[in-house]
Design a protein around this motif. Structure first.
Motif, PDB file in Angstrom:
ATOM      1  N   UNK A 263       0.839  -1.197   0.000  1.00  0.00           N
ATOM      2  CA  UNK A 263       0.000   0.000   0.000  1.00  0.00           C
ATOM      3  C   UNK A 263       0.875   1.248   0.000  1.00  0.00           C
ATOM      4  N   UNK A 270      -7.922   4.397  -0.038  1.00  0.00           N
ATOM      5  CA  UNK A 270      -8.758   3.619   0.874  1.00  0.00           C
ATOM      6  C   UNK A 270      -9.907   2.993   0.078  1.00  0.00           C
ATOM      7  N   UNK A 271     -10.152   1.742   0.342  1.00  0.00           N
ATOM      8  CA  UNK A 271     -11.232   1.082  -0.375  1.00  0.00           C
ATOM      9  C   UNK A 271     -10.721   0.268  -1.550  1.00  0.00           C
ATOM     10  N   UNK A 274      -5.781  -4.414  -2.337  1.00  0.00           N
ATOM     11  CA  UNK A 274      -4.370  -4.623  -2.659  1.00  0.00           C
ATOM     12  C   UNK A 274      -4.234  -5.854  -3.537  1.00  0.00           C
TER      13      UNK A 274
ATOM     14  N   UNK D 202      -9.559  -6.314   6.082  1.00  0.00           N
ATOM     15  CA  UNK D 202     -10.476  -5.242   5.749  1.00  0.00           C
ATOM     16  C   UNK D 202     -11.857  -5.764   5.426  1.00  0.00           C
ATOM     17  N   UNK D 205     -13.610  -6.691   8.537  1.00  0.00           N
ATOM     18  CA  UNK D 205     -14.091  -5.509   9.247  1.00  0.00           C
ATOM     19  C   UNK D 205     -15.427  -5.060   8.667  1.00  0.00           C
ATOM     20  N   UNK D 221       0.330   0.482   6.638  1.00  0.00           N
ATOM     21  CA  UNK D 221      -0.491  -0.727   6.757  1.00  0.00           C
ATOM     22  C   UNK D 221      -1.737  -0.422   7.569  1.00  0.00           C
ATOM     23  N   UNK D 223      -3.084   2.400   7.915  1.00  0.00           N
ATOM     24  CA  UNK D 223      -3.905   3.281   7.115  1.00  0.00           C
ATOM     25  C   UNK D 223      -4.822   2.493   6.196  1.00  0.00           C
ATOM     26  N   UNK D 224      -4.330   1.365   5.754  1.00  0.00           N
ATOM     27  CA  UNK D 224      -5.088   0.566   4.817  1.00  0.00           C
ATOM     28  C   UNK D 224      -6.307  -0.092   5.472  1.00  0.00           C
ATOM     29  N   UNK D 226      -7.554   0.915   8.956  1.00  0.00           N
ATOM     30  CA  UNK D 226      -8.198   1.588  10.089  1.00  0.00           C
ATOM     31  C   UNK D 226      -8.623   3.008   9.766  1.00  0.00           C
ATOM     32  N   UNK D 227      -9.757   3.422  10.331  1.00  0.00           N
ATOM     33  CA  UNK D 227     -10.142   4.816  10.119  1.00  0.00           C
ATOM     34  C   UNK D 227      -9.524   5.732  11.176  1.00  0.00           C
TER      35      UNK D 227
END
Lengths: 332, 276, 292, 332
Positions: A263, A270-271, A274, D202, D205, D221, D223-224, D226-227
């Motif tokens: 990433x 985001x979203x 990968x 993700x 989640x 990582x 960031x990919x 978690x908000x």
């Protein structure tokens, strides 16, 4: 990929057809690479791809049980592939320096920093103890170790990880080598310390005109310090290029897969999902033919099971795959 | 790979054969091992001058058949070895696992007991106990078993600590497993290969210790044919008939060597390094 | 703390059977005789009182009088101890001199027939009962070749066989420790660094590897000296040497409890002292433990 | 949203070995692994916890799961004090709160089959035997090991790191927990496998609405997945805010350094100096006031005297630095 690598005849290190095998398994399957003066060549790959075995093989430091064969191993114009262990030992630490991944275990816990540093100078330069200590202090100072005089009397366990790695670097550079081989030098360090250490290595290289062969698993490190890159997979170099060329146009499906899996801020939003590569790195038995990546590759064809010759995306960019140089532009 | 297994194989064969002989001793003995015949004292073994095929290994000072006594002696050695390691293994493992698992005060207490045990001179205390309680097979087993658990304790403590540091124990704990569950399902199965190696080491030591005690006259009581006792009984006659001590001594050495080879082989093949 | 426990243990040990007086006076002694002896020895007092009294005197080096020799226990021990200690020290020296070089050799030639041979010899050494080895050595060198005396310590030749037998207790353990320590060291990252520095093989082995491999071996030799002393009972009986071990064996056979107590206590204190010494030596040699 | 986890002044001190002198003085030095942190996690929120080794981030994870007992402070889980849990309530908590580890090879009992390993949480929470197989298959499907029967009777040593990490995830999910702590779940894995696990996290989640704490040394990582992101340094939280906010406008010098330090696989990254120098200070005797001050180029007198409080720098974004505190901001 020897075709591309006949770039110059005065490369500091020239490797052709390097093979290493452990038991019946081939760890390194005929790699070619060269490192020129003032250049950092990164050998990048995942665990088990044979990058560390390659570095140790070049140094003649393979553990017992490993077999090395090499067509040509040129160092500063001399062939060193056939040297006896005794002659090779004279080169190591003197004209070729090496640093390792874990600075804690790589320094001898029973001796002071001073003792471990000065013995290099005493061995290769025949310096007296006090002269050697002077040089050691100067070198520690150069690599940014504070209070270098005091450090000589300290033991490795009394230093932090970052300092230990600086000591390792200083030790490898004491005799002003022309080639430095660094095997995952920052993997065991914290990110802030890693950044400092990488910066130091780059500075030293520029200043001393070193040829550096840097082994890493981290493409981020590659992008930060390398001039040229060789991507290894299952004992083979699958792509070799200048750093700019590689990151601008990664061509081998494995290289692309690796880069898609990381990433990067600004590139992966985001979203986004990968990219990931299915399956695992295979172990390659002797006599294996064809592309070792074909079982994990989305573009594999029957032809991939036969010998794949290298292709060129540009004069400075070779890769070992059946796909055309700009195949990925169509899919992207 | 193959050649590294040879010691394991040799050891297993020696121990296996001895165990079989020990189990089948009553069926195997050619003569009554206790039957005295003073007219036939110190008959040489069959392969020496003056020997006869009637008594393959000759006879002892009371005219008893040496082979029969040797066979019965194997039974005693194996019994001592197995019984003591069961006893000492239980004590040592319980202490070691508790100390290693709980740490802190429990561990300090276990280490204290272990260091007390290490401060006891083994042979002297064993001799004294056997002297006071009176010598019998049971007493010897109990004495050695109660004294020889420290290696089990030290090793099982160390490997328990190591295993407890691994994430799967934390995972079991996080999954709500009870302590007993963790010790029996997660810890013990993963240290048992170390314990097996220690068991062989201690079995060898127990057998040697019993022989020493018997040799010093405070082990297995006569007329039971312990190999150590046979050496002691033959000691005064050894200048004239060296084989009376050579035969039981070699038997003892071969059995212990077999156990050690087995232990070494197991150590290598099970990957349990207990050299340190 | 450990010493105190051992003190209690060694006291309890000799009092556990209770019938001290009987064993002194003989099984057919009259009840009056027994009562008299009990009183003389203070054995009719409550146990804790006896213990405190005994411990107090023991702390001052007074272990009472031997039932058997009618001599002060302390002077008995003083008389017998030097021989045992001398033998023990010679034996541990022999063990180090034999075990360390062969351990190094086996490690450097790891996996070759040299390594296997050393390993087998070590295992065999561990398997041979020491009393039997003693007897066999007597047969070969004393009786067969007549090179060495078969018993006693009349001159220096008398020390040879017993110290070999005692050294056999420690050799296999120290050999294996040296070997595995050297093997680990030769495979370690710091030896790889030393090779990468281009050092000569001799300085890699002798400086970098040996120092680290030797640290635990040196430390453990103190503990091994303890085991050797513990094994002196058997060896001294075999060679008929009048050391502490022999004294203890004689006393046990005769139920001479003051002597047994004193010897057990003495050995315990020596063991504890040697363990402590071992820790100290280990700490002194290993810079990581220094200054703790 | 309701609070699932609320910690106030949570503290964990470990005793360290003492020198003889300290023993004589009766001093009991402690490592301040976690030194008073306040933390609230809302139901359904994914929070990243970032820091280098020695920052105390792993200890926080263990404290939240009651794997170690706190030395001080309070911790509530779903409104109930965690310290008061025992017996049945503790068992319910254990089922609700699960953990995924860094090293997959260490986190599955090598003697168990995969089926047995995944079943463990069910056995201990008294799920009837008849239900178990269904639950296990469901969990294995969630982690994309759908052809469960291929793996069920294998032992951990027969699986790759990536597969094992999925098994570990399945084991954590099989009890249908509401809270998951993942401690560096991908740092031991190769890049090509790593991405698969990150994608999976993700997806889980989004699909399960799990409340989760992701512990990592790599901000990208986190960031990919978690908000919201927390940054820890030497036992304290130094920054807390929406992930994108923290990354694009880091308020604390340490966060700025962390972001700059991680090398990116692209050639246009900045190679300028890090804003901080040196390595982590000693957690036994950390610097007074702000713990970063010995490495921080902006440190001034107040940093040594006063511990900076975690104050808002933007809506929902807090940092513990005197530079950004309102008093100084006003002065500047």
């Amino acid at each position: 990929m020897s075709a591309t690598l006949k770039r110059s005849t005065n490369a500091t290190l020239e490797v052709e057809g390097l093979r290493v095998s452990f038991g019946g398994m081939e760890a390194v399957r005929g790699i070619d690479l060269s490192v020129e003066r003032g250049e950092t060549h990164c050998l990048v790959g995942e665990s088990g791809c044979g990058k560390s075995a390659s570095a140790l093989a070049i140094m003649g430091l393979l553990p017992g049980g490993a077999r090395r064969s090499v067509r040509r191993l040129g160092f500063a114009g001399d062939e060193i592939g056939k040297l006896s262990e005794r002659r090779m030992a004279r080169l190591r630490g003197d004209r070729i320096g090496m640093i390792f991944q874990d600075p804690m275990t790589s320094l001898n816990p029973a001796y002071t920093i001073g003792s471990q540093m000065t013995e290099v100078l005493r061995r290769h330069r025949g310096l007296a103890r006090d002269k050697a200590a002077e040089r050691a202090v100067a070198m520690l100072d150069r690599v940014g170790v504070t209070a270098p005089g005091m450090r000589l009397g300290q033991f490795p366990h009394q230093l932090s990880g970052g300092l230990r790695q600086r000591v390792m670097i200083a030790m490898a550079l004491l005799c002003e080598p022309t080639l430095l081989i660094a095997d995952e030098p920052t993997t065991a360090l914290d990110v802030t310390v890693q950044a400092q250490t990488l910066r130091l290595l780059a500075e030293l290289q520029r200043e001393l005109g070193l040829a550096v062969l840097l082994i890493t698993h981290d493409l981020g490190v590659v992008a930060r310090v390398a001039h040229r890159v060789s991507v290894m997979y299952a004992g083979e170099i699958v792509e070799q290029a200048t750093t700019e060329a590689l990151f601008a146009a990664p061509t081998h499906p494995y290289t692309r897969g690796l880069l898609d899996a990381i990433p990067v801020p600004g590139k992966v939003r985001r979203g986004d999902k990968l990219g990931s590569i299915p399956g695992i790195v295979p172990r390659i038995p002797a006599g294996f033919v064809g592309c070792a990546f074909r079982d994990r590759c989305a573009f594999a064809e029957p032809v991939c099971a036969s010998n794949i010759p290298p292709q060129f995306a540009s004069p400075d960019h070779a890769y070992r795959c059946r796909m055309a140089p700009d195949w990925w532009r169509a899919t992207a | 790979m193959r050649t590294r297994q040879i010691p394991l194989l040799v050891g297993a064969v020696i121990v296996g054969v001895t165990a079989l002989v020990a189990l089948a001793a009553p069926l195997l003995v050619p003569h009554d091992p206790f039957a005295q015949n003073l007219a036939q004292r110190y008959i040489s073994p069959a392969w020496m001058a003056g020997g006869s095929s009637e008594h393959w290994f000759g006879t002892d000072g009371l005219g008893r058949d040496y082979l029969s006594r040797l066979i019965l002696g194997a039974r005693i050695s194996m019994l001592i070895g197995v019984a003591t390691i069961i006893l000492s293994g239980t004590i040592g493992t319980v202490l070691g696992v508790l100390g290693g698992y709980f740490g802190g005060k429990v561990d300090a207490f276990v280490m204290f007991i272990v260091s007390c045990r290490l401060a006891i001179p083994l042979i002297l205390v064993a001799l004294t106990v056997v002297f006071m309680v009176g010598s019998s097979l049971t007493v010897v087993v109990l004495t050695i078993g109660l004294l020889l658990w420290e290696r089990f304790a030290v090793v099982s403590r160390a490997v328990t600590r190591q295993v407890c540091g691994l994430d799967y124990v934390a995972a079991a704990w996080a999954a709500g497993c009870s302590r007993l569950w963790i010790i029996t399902r997660e810890v013990l199965p993963n240290i048992v290969h170390h314990l097996v190696v220690i068991a062989t080491v201690d079995m060898a030591i127990a057998i040697l210790l019993e022989a020493s005690l018997s040799f010093l006259g405070l082990g297995v009581p006569p007329p039971l044919p312990s190999w150590g006792l046979m050496i002691a009984e033959g000691k005064d006659y050894m200048y004239f008939k060296p084989w009376v001590i050579e035969i039981p001594g070699i038997a003892l050495a071969v059995l212990v060597l077999g156990i050690n080879l087995l232990g070494d082989g197991l150590r290598d093949s099970l990957g349990a390094n207990t050299d340190r | 703390m450990v010493c105190l426990t051992v003190l209690i243990l060694s006291f309890g040990l000799s009092r556990a059977s209770g019938n001290l007086a009987i064993s002194i006076a003989g099984a057919d002694a009259s009840a009056e005789d027994i009562a008299k002896i009990n009183h003389e020895l203070g054995l009719d007092r409550p146990l804790p009182v006896q213990f405190v009294d005994w411990a107090n005197r023991a702390a001052h080096g007074d272990f009472g009088e031997s039932f058997l020799f009618h001599e002060k226990v302390s002077s008995l021990i003083e008389e017998h101890l030097p021989v045992t200690i001398t033998l023990g020290l010679i034996a541990i020296a022999v063990a180090v001199v034999v075990a360390v070089p062969f351990g190094i050799l086996a490690a450097l030639y790891e996996g070759t027939y040299i390594d296997v041979a050393v390993g087998v010899v070590a295992l065999a050494g561990q398997a041979i009962p020491s009393f039997w080895l003693g007897l066999m050595l007597i047969l070969w060198f004393g009786v067969g070749l007549q090179w060495l005396p078969i018993a006693g310590l009349d001159d220096w030749t008398g020390y040879i066989l017993p110290s070999i037998v005692l050294a056999f207790v420690a050799i296999p353990v120290m050999l294996r420790m040296t070997r595995s320590g050297m093997v680990d060291a030769m495979r370690s990252d710091y030896v790889r660094t030393a090779r990468a520095k281009g050092l000569a093989r001799i300085s890699i082995v002798a400086k970098h590897a040996l120092r680290n491999a030797a640290m635990p071996v040196v430390a453990v030799s103190a503990v091994q000296l303890g085991f050797i002393l513990g094994g002196s009972v058997v060896t001294e009986v075999v060679f008929n040497i009048r050391g502490v071990g022999y004294l203890a064996w004689e006393s046990i056979g005769k139920g001479d409890f003051p002597v047994i107590q004193a010897v057990v206590l003495l050995f315990s204190i020596i063991f504890v002292g040697l363990t402590l010494l071992s820790d100290l030596v280990g700490a002194a040699l290993d810079p990581r433990l220094r200054g703790r | 949203m309701a609070e699932l986890i609320a910690a106030a002044n949570l503290t964990k001190h470990y005793p360290t070995s003492r020198t003889t002198r300290q023993m004589l003085r009766g001093e009991r030095p402690v490592v301040r692994a976690v030194d008073g942190i306040d933390l609230v996690i809302q139901r359904g929120e994914s929070v990243g916890l970032v820091g280098e080794s020695g920052s105390g981030k792993t200890t926080v994870g263990r404290l939240l799961l009651k794997l170690t007992e706190a030395s001080g402070g309070t911790l509530n889980f779903d409104g109930a004090a965690v310290s008061g849990l025992s017996g049945d309530s503790l068992r319910r908590f254990r089922q609700q709160a699960q953990l995924v580890f860094q090293n997959p090879f260490d986190s599955v009992n090598p003697r168990f089959t995969i089926r047995r390993a995944v079943a463990e949480p069910l056995i201990n929470t008294g799920v009837p035997r008849a239900e178990r197989d269904g639950r296990i298959a469901e969990a294995m499907r969630l982690v994309h090991l759908g052809d469960f029967h291929r793996y069920a009777d294998k032992h951990p040593s027969e699986l790759s790191g990536g597969q094992l990490q999925r098994v570990v995830l399945a084991r954590a999910l099989v009890g249908r927990p509401s809270f998951l702590v993942a401690d560096e779940p991908v740092s031991m894995l190769d890049v090509s496998v790593r991405a698969g696990i990150l994608n999976l996290m993700r997806e889980l989640r989004d699909r399960l609405g799990l409340t989760a704490l992701y512990i990592s040394h790599d901000l990208t990582l986190v960031r990919y997945v978690c908000e919201r992101t927390l940054v820890m340094y030497l036992g304290r939280i130094v920054e807390d805010g929406p992930t994108s906010e923290v990354i694009s406008r880091p308020a604390h010098p340490y966060t700025q350094a962390l972001i700059k330090a991680v090398p990116r696989p692209r050639t246009d990254q900045s190679r300028e100096d890090l804003p901080i120098s040196g390595g982590l200070a000693n957690a036994v005797s950390p610097p007074s006031g702000c713990r970063l001050r010995d490495r921080c180029p902006y440190a001034f007198a107040r940093c040594a005297q006063e511990v900076p409080a975690l104050l808002e720098v933007a809506p929902g974004h807090r940092a513990a630095c005197h530079l950004t505190s309102p008093a100084n901001a006003a002065a500047a």
